[in-house]
Design an enzyme around this catalytic site. Structure first.
Site, PDB file in Angstrom:
ATOM      1  N   GLU A  53      -0.449  -1.048   5.828  1.00  0.00           N
ATOM      2  CA  GLU A  53       0.568  -0.575   6.767  1.00  0.00           C
ATOM      3  C   GLU A  53       0.431   0.908   7.037  1.00  0.00           C
ATOM      4  O   GLU A  53       0.579   1.368   8.175  1.00  0.00           O
ATOM      5  CB  GLU A  53       1.968  -0.892   6.218  1.00  0.00           C
ATOM      6  CG  GLU A  53       3.099  -0.692   7.228  1.00  0.00           C
ATOM      7  CD  GLU A  53       3.657   0.719   7.257  1.00  0.00           C
ATOM      8  OE1 GLU A  53       4.487   1.012   8.145  1.00  0.00           O
ATOM      9  OE2 GLU A  53       3.288   1.548   6.389  1.00  0.00           O
ATOM     10  N   ASP A  60       0.836  -1.202   0.000  1.00  0.00           N
ATOM     11  CA  ASP A  60       0.000   0.000   0.000  1.00  0.00           C
ATOM     12  C   ASP A  60       0.871   1.252   0.000  1.00  0.00           C
ATOM     13  O   ASP A  60       1.987   1.264   0.526  1.00  0.00           O
ATOM     14  CB  ASP A  60      -0.952   0.011   1.193  1.00  0.00           C
ATOM     15  CG  ASP A  60      -0.251  -0.091   2.532  1.00  0.00           C
ATOM     16  OD1 ASP A  60       0.487  -1.075   2.722  1.00  0.00           O
ATOM     17  OD2 ASP A  60      -0.418   0.813   3.384  1.00  0.00           O
TER      18      ASP A  60
END
Length: 433
Positions: free
Chosen positions: A178, A113
């Protein structure tokens, strides 16, 4: 990051023939091809699945034993360690493994991400297109941290191409979420994927970081009293009321960073920063605002009691409010919302630290630097929840992340893949070792 006072054991020495063969097998062209594919995928929150599928495809081509699963967020939300900044509803977990499983398990962890590109016109190069210029790679995620994740996959490929069979297991974890709280890492641990040591390939500038600070998100609401702008004196302006609170919070930040005892953070100007990143007030230009809302992040130290840290901020707000008649009767409210990144620390004497230090020393010939990082990372979940000794380690400067023209040196990603391949051989063992 600063050089710490702790010493890190671990032999450097010359590479064995097997280690050298693995290091030389790192395929830079294949590494950058995977990275180019990942950069082209705009894998912001809740849109990471295509990137995870691409990593899973690469693992399949490598012949890794794969575990690819749909994350059950309904179930995960009930976990006490679940924390997010956005509403999560879908995503894939991806783990690939190689080795006989008769020795230790080493985890190489990275996230797919990325934060949004922001105002694209501020970028010199297209953010979702890998660009190489002057030995550097540009694109959203090259340093945080698709570049390093591609290098971790590249290390596994090099071991395979060099014909190295590990006694233990090398596990590549590709996670989501994250940036907004670590939901993908938590899901991976809950799936049962843990090990004897882990390297999270964050951009530490090749500093070995066995400690990370934490960051707690908060929301502060300062009440006011609405009035027509022409009769401002009949209202209560929360912007004005916020000023002494802001000043007291800045003083709290200075107090918490004045004498840093942890040697891994000593020398840092502001290891535990208190940032008020978003402020909003009012509904109309000619109306005195009814309230002011501030959202921010509150840095915490490894080993610090989180309840006590939260209480210190709450007390500082209450202290500032006590000097104002309006705020005494209408006290500001502090809420702990969004991502709550606890701090984490691994003993510098742990084998994963020494093995990594030795592998890095074998290439550079110099003593690896050791320090703490001031930002939150998935390390905290591996250490605090998964009970896996973990370090952060990788090329690049975190200052390049979350900004236009994010970049990293291309050669450094190749170097990382070589170091990780050697670290895997030494940590997991081989038939030849």
């Amino acid at each position: 990051m600063n050089t710490g006072e702790e010493t890190v054991p671990g032999d450097g020495g010359a590479l064995s023939s097997e280690e050298r063969r693995a290091a030389e097998a790192v395929d830079a062209e294949r590494l950058f091809a995977l990275l180019a594919d990942l950069i082209a995928i705009e894998s912001v929150a809740n849109r990471e699945t295509p990137a995870q599928e691409r990593v899973a495809e690469e693992m399949r081509d490598l012949g890794l034993e794969r575990d690819v699963w749909e994350i059950d967020f309904e179930r995960l939300r009930r976990h006490p360690s679940y924390t997010v900044d956005v509403d999560r509803h879908e995503g894939l977990g991806v783990v690939g493994s190689m080795g006989r499983g008769e020795g230790r398990t080493l985890i190489l962890n990275g996230h797919v991400d990325v934060v949004p590109a922001g105002e694209v016109e501020r970028w010199t190069h297209p953010p979702f297109e890998l660009t190489q210029r002057g030995g550097r790679l540009f694109g959203r995620g090259v340093v945080d941290m698709k570049g390093q994740l591609s290098a971790a996959v590249g290390a596994a490929r090099a071991l395979r191409d060099a014909g190295v069979e590990l006694n233990g297991v090398l596990q590549i974890q590709s996670v989501i979420g994250e940036e907004d709280g670590g939901s993908g890492m938590l899901a991976t641990i809950e799936r049962g994927h843990t090990g004897d040591g882990a390297i999270v390939v964050e951009p530490t500038g090749f500093v070995i970081a066995p400690a990370q600070a934490g960051a707690l998100s908060f929301r502060l609401t300062v009440p006011g009293l609405a009035a027509h702008g022409a009769m401002r004196e009949e209202g209560v302006d929360p912007v004005e009321k916020f000023i002494p609170i802001f000043q007291r919070l800045r003083a709290l930040e200075a107090e918490r960073n004045r004498e840093v005892a942890d040697p891994l953070f000593r020398g840092e100007a502001l290891p535990y920063a208190l940032t008020m990143g978003r402020l909003r007030a009012g509904i109309w230009p000619s109306t005195v605002a009814e309230s002011l809302v501030v959202e921010g992040r509150y840095g915490v130290a490894p080993g610090e009691d989180l309840a006590g840290a939260r209480r210190a901020l709450e007390d500082a707000v209450a202290e500032a409010a006590s000097g104002d008649a309006w705020l005494r009767d209408h006290p500001p409210a502090v809420e702990w919302v969004g991502a709550q990144f606890a701090a984490a620390r691994t003993d510098a004497r742990d084998p994963v630290v020494g093995t990594l230090a030795g592998a890095a020393r074998s290439f550079g010939g110099t003593e690896p630097r050791v320090g703490g990082v001031r930002y939150g990372a998935d390390m905290r979940l591996l250490v605090n929840h998964g009970r896996v000794p973990t370090v952060l380690f990788g090329p690049g400067d975190v200052r390049e992340a979350h900004r236009p023209d994010e970049s990293v040196r291309a050669a450094d990603l190749v170097e990382l893949a070589r170091i990780l391949a050697v670290a895997a051989i030494r940590f997991c063992g081989t038939g030849a070792g």
